[in-house]
Design an enzyme around this catalytic site. Structure first.
Site, PDB file in Angstrom:
ATOM      1  N   SER A  57      36.401  43.753  42.394  1.00  0.00           N
ATOM      2  CA  SER A  57      35.549  44.499  43.325  1.00  0.00           C
ATOM      3  C   SER A  57      35.283  43.757  44.631  1.00  0.00           C
ATOM      4  O   SER A  57      34.843  44.362  45.610  1.00  0.00           O
ATOM      5  CB  SER A  57      34.206  44.838  42.666  1.00  0.00           C
ATOM      6  OG  SER A  57      33.432  43.678  42.448  1.00  0.00           O
ATOM      7  N   LYS A 130      28.275  41.024  44.747  1.00  0.00           N
ATOM      8  CA  LYS A 130      28.547  41.964  45.834  1.00  0.00           C
ATOM      9  C   LYS A 130      28.077  41.340  47.150  1.00  0.00           C
ATOM     10  O   LYS A 130      27.421  40.311  47.177  1.00  0.00           O
ATOM     11  CB  LYS A 130      27.813  43.296  45.625  1.00  0.00           C
ATOM     12  CG  LYS A 130      28.037  43.972  44.278  1.00  0.00           C
ATOM     13  CD  LYS A 130      29.423  44.528  44.109  1.00  0.00           C
ATOM     14  CE  LYS A 130      29.563  45.229  42.752  1.00  0.00           C
ATOM     15  NZ  LYS A 130      30.981  45.624  42.488  1.00  0.00           N
TER      16      LYS A 130
END
Length: 244
Positions: A57, A130
């Site tokens: 990701s 993230k």
């Protein structure tokens, strides 16, 4: 004549009292190991911790199998800023149930112990990583007429996005609650980030209390060792949030 037995007795007594060479080695080794474990535990608890990257990701910034070091001074003495890469605990419902543990029971026990004291990197079974796009009070939207995200009305160009990715294929318009972060993966088309959890408490934003720290360096593999710098110019023109 009377002094000689006394000297021999004293020498024999010293020989019996003095530790043998092997015991000195064992004692010094034990002291070093205990000191290293205590130091590692203190560092992991208060200063920094290593994490393993299990998914794509954050490609190409972080690849599957990378090990990163995270400073625990932010949030805390240091602030979390837009553009920082943060590791955070699952706020609830972001991750699937973890797979059954692998390896024999003794191996799992040793692995758990070494991870706990900080000698092995933490896997991401209950953590995510993230990039911070918005902090508390920020108004984050997708997208302007050129397909860019905007933060507080200012469009941002994101040089860290994976090759060929667009900033977002999902339209959204959110104001980040105070004490929360809006986070997105660099591999936008392969990242179930804040955009996918807008129905959760916090509207998809991550509570600051769930943030473990800010990733600042890639440690492994050796050919990918590098600092993870904040892309300051990307957010340099973003104004402070307005309103409550």
């Amino acid at each position: 004549m009377t002094d000689e037995p006394t000297r021999e007795h004293a020498a024999a007594h010293r020989t019996k009292s003095a530790p043998s060479g092997w015991w000195l080695v064992v004692r010094e080794t034990a002291i070093i190991l205990v000191s290293a474990i205590v130091l590692s535990l203190v560092v992991k608890t208060y200063l920094a911790q290593a994490f393993y990257i299990p998914s794509g990701s954050m490609e190409q910034t972080l690849e599957i199998g990378d090990r990163v070091m995270v400073t625990k001074l932010a949030p805390g003495p240091l602030q979390v800023h837009r553009g920082d890469i943060v590791v955070f605990k699952d706020p609830g419902g972001w991750l699937p149930p973890p797979p059954p543990p692998s390896g024999s029971a003794p191996v799992r026990t040793v692995r758990t112990l070494l991870t706990y004291i900080g000698l092995l990197p933490q896997d991401s079974g209950e953590h995510l990583i993230k990039r911070v796009i918005g902090v508390g009070g920020d108004h984050v939207t997708c997208c302007d007429d050129r397909g860019r995200l905007t933060v507080n009305g200012t469009a941002i160009d994101e040089p860290y996005l994976a090759a060929g990715d667009v900033p977002s294929e999902i339209q959204f318009d959110v104001t980040v609650p105070q004490g929360y972060l809006w986070v997105m993966g660099d591999n936008r088309q392969n990242s179930e980030d804040s955009r996918y959890h807008q129905g959760n408490p916090g509207g998809g934003a991550v509570p600051m209390s769930d943030v473990v720290g800010v990733a600042f360096v890639t440690l492994w593999p050796l050919d990918r060792v590098r600092l993870l710098r904040n892309p300051g110019p990307t957010f340099a023109d973003v104004p402070s949030p307005t309103g409550p």
